[in-house]
Design a protein around this motif. Structure first.
Motif, short mmCIF file in Angstrom:
data_model
loop_
_atom_site.label_atom_id
_atom_site.label_comp_id
_atom_site.label_asym_id
_atom_site.label_seq_id
_atom_site.Cartn_x
_atom_site.Cartn_y
_atom_site.Cartn_z
N ALA A 186 0.89 -1.27 0.03
CA ALA A 186 -0.20 0.14 0.04
C ALA A 186 0.92 1.21 0.08
N VAL A 187 0.65 2.17 -0.82
CA VAL A 187 1.47 3.34 -1.28
C VAL A 187 0.68 4.64 -0.92
N GLN A 188 0.76 5.59 -0.06
CA GLN A 188 0.01 6.72 0.15
C GLN A 188 1.16 7.95 -0.36
N ALA A 189 0.77 8.42 -1.15
CA ALA A 189 1.58 9.32 -1.84
C ALA A 189 0.96 11.08 -1.03
N ASP A 190 1.91 11.59 -0.21
CA ASP A 190 1.31 12.66 0.38
C ASP A 190 1.51 14.10 -0.52
N GLU A 191 2.51 13.92 -1.45
CA GLU A 191 2.73 15.27 -2.12
C GLU A 191 3.53 14.80 -3.46
N THR A 192 3.00 15.51 -4.54
CA THR A 192 3.70 15.26 -5.65
C THR A 192 3.79 16.66 -6.55
N VAL A 193 4.90 16.96 -6.91
CA VAL A 193 5.19 18.52 -7.37
C VAL A 193 5.73 18.21 -8.92
N ILE A 194 5.19 18.56 -9.69
CA ILE A 194 5.93 18.79 -11.23
C ILE A 194 6.39 20.10 -11.42
N VAL A 203 8.73 15.11 -8.52
CA VAL A 203 9.04 14.62 -7.20
C VAL A 203 7.77 14.20 -6.51
N SER A 204 7.72 13.08 -6.12
CA SER A 204 6.68 12.49 -5.30
C SER A 204 7.22 11.90 -3.94
N HIS A 205 6.44 12.17 -2.79
CA HIS A 205 7.01 11.59 -1.47
C HIS A 205 5.61 11.02 -0.66
N GLY A 206 5.89 9.93 0.10
CA GLY A 206 4.89 9.67 0.82
C GLY A 206 5.15 8.41 1.72
N ALA A 221 6.39 -4.51 7.03
CA ALA A 221 7.44 -3.36 6.94
C ALA A 221 6.90 -2.08 6.38
N THR A 222 7.26 -0.81 7.30
CA THR A 222 6.59 0.32 7.04
C THR A 222 7.71 1.56 6.74
N GLY A 223 7.54 2.66 6.01
CA GLY A 223 8.48 3.58 6.01
C GLY A 223 8.03 4.75 5.03
N ALA A 224 9.14 5.34 4.54
CA ALA A 224 8.64 6.57 3.71
C ALA A 224 9.60 6.46 2.46
N TYR A 225 9.19 6.87 1.31
CA TYR A 225 9.69 6.98 0.01
C TYR A 225 9.84 8.41 -0.47
N MET A 226 10.78 8.31 -1.58
CA MET A 226 10.72 9.82 -2.49
C MET A 226 11.12 9.24 -3.70
N ASN A 227 10.19 9.58 -4.64
CA ASN A 227 10.64 9.33 -6.18
C ASN A 227 11.00 10.63 -7.00
N VAL A 228 11.91 10.42 -7.85
CA VAL A 228 12.12 11.37 -8.97
C VAL A 228 11.56 10.94 -10.18
N LEU A 229 10.74 11.68 -10.88
CA LEU A 229 10.24 10.85 -12.12
C LEU A 229 10.47 12.11 -13.24
N THR A 230 10.69 11.36 -14.44
CA THR A 230 10.76 11.91 -15.82
C THR A 230 9.82 11.64 -16.74
N LYS A 231 9.38 12.49 -17.37
CA LYS A 231 8.45 12.32 -18.60
C LYS A 231 8.92 12.50 -19.79
N GLY A 232 8.94 11.20 -20.57
CA GLY A 232 9.45 11.09 -21.95
C GLY A 232 8.33 10.51 -22.97
N ASP A 233 8.43 10.15 -24.09
CA ASP A 233 7.63 9.80 -25.11
C ASP A 233 6.82 8.61 -24.63
N GLY A 234 7.13 7.66 -23.81
CA GLY A 234 6.60 6.56 -23.11
C GLY A 234 5.71 6.88 -21.78
N GLY A 235 5.91 8.24 -21.52
CA GLY A 235 5.13 8.57 -20.24
C GLY A 235 6.20 8.75 -19.09
#
Length: 71
Positions: free
Chosen positions: A4-12, A20-23, A39-53
């Motif tokens: 189960a993933v809960q995104a707290d904030e996503t900034v484009i 950047v998304s974290h939760g 197991a529980t914890g926090a995460y942060m992802n950096v995403l890039t947008k290309g032709d494939g999404g």
């Protein structure tokens, strides 16, 4: 296994090509033999947008430390 993933904030970014998304997350594993593990914890992802999404370019996971043993 359940995740189960809960995104707290996503900034484009203003250019719309990065974000950047974290939760928080909860991972439950029930092995065929033995006790279930959660197991529980926090995460942060950096995403890039290309032709494939959107794709994850970098990911950081910070597990919650286990509680100390009872005395």
């Amino acid at each position: 296994t359940k995740l189960a993933v809960q995104a707290d904030e996503t900034v484009i970014a203003e250019n719309g090509r990065a974000a950047v998304s974290h939760g928080t997350y909860t991972l439950e594993i029930a092995p065929p033999k033995g006790k279930p593990v959660t197991a529980t914890g926090a995460y942060m992802n950096v995403l890039t947008k290309g032709d494939g999404g959107w794709k994850v370019a970098r990911s950081l996971v910070a597990p919650t430390p286990p509680a100390p043993p009872a005395r």
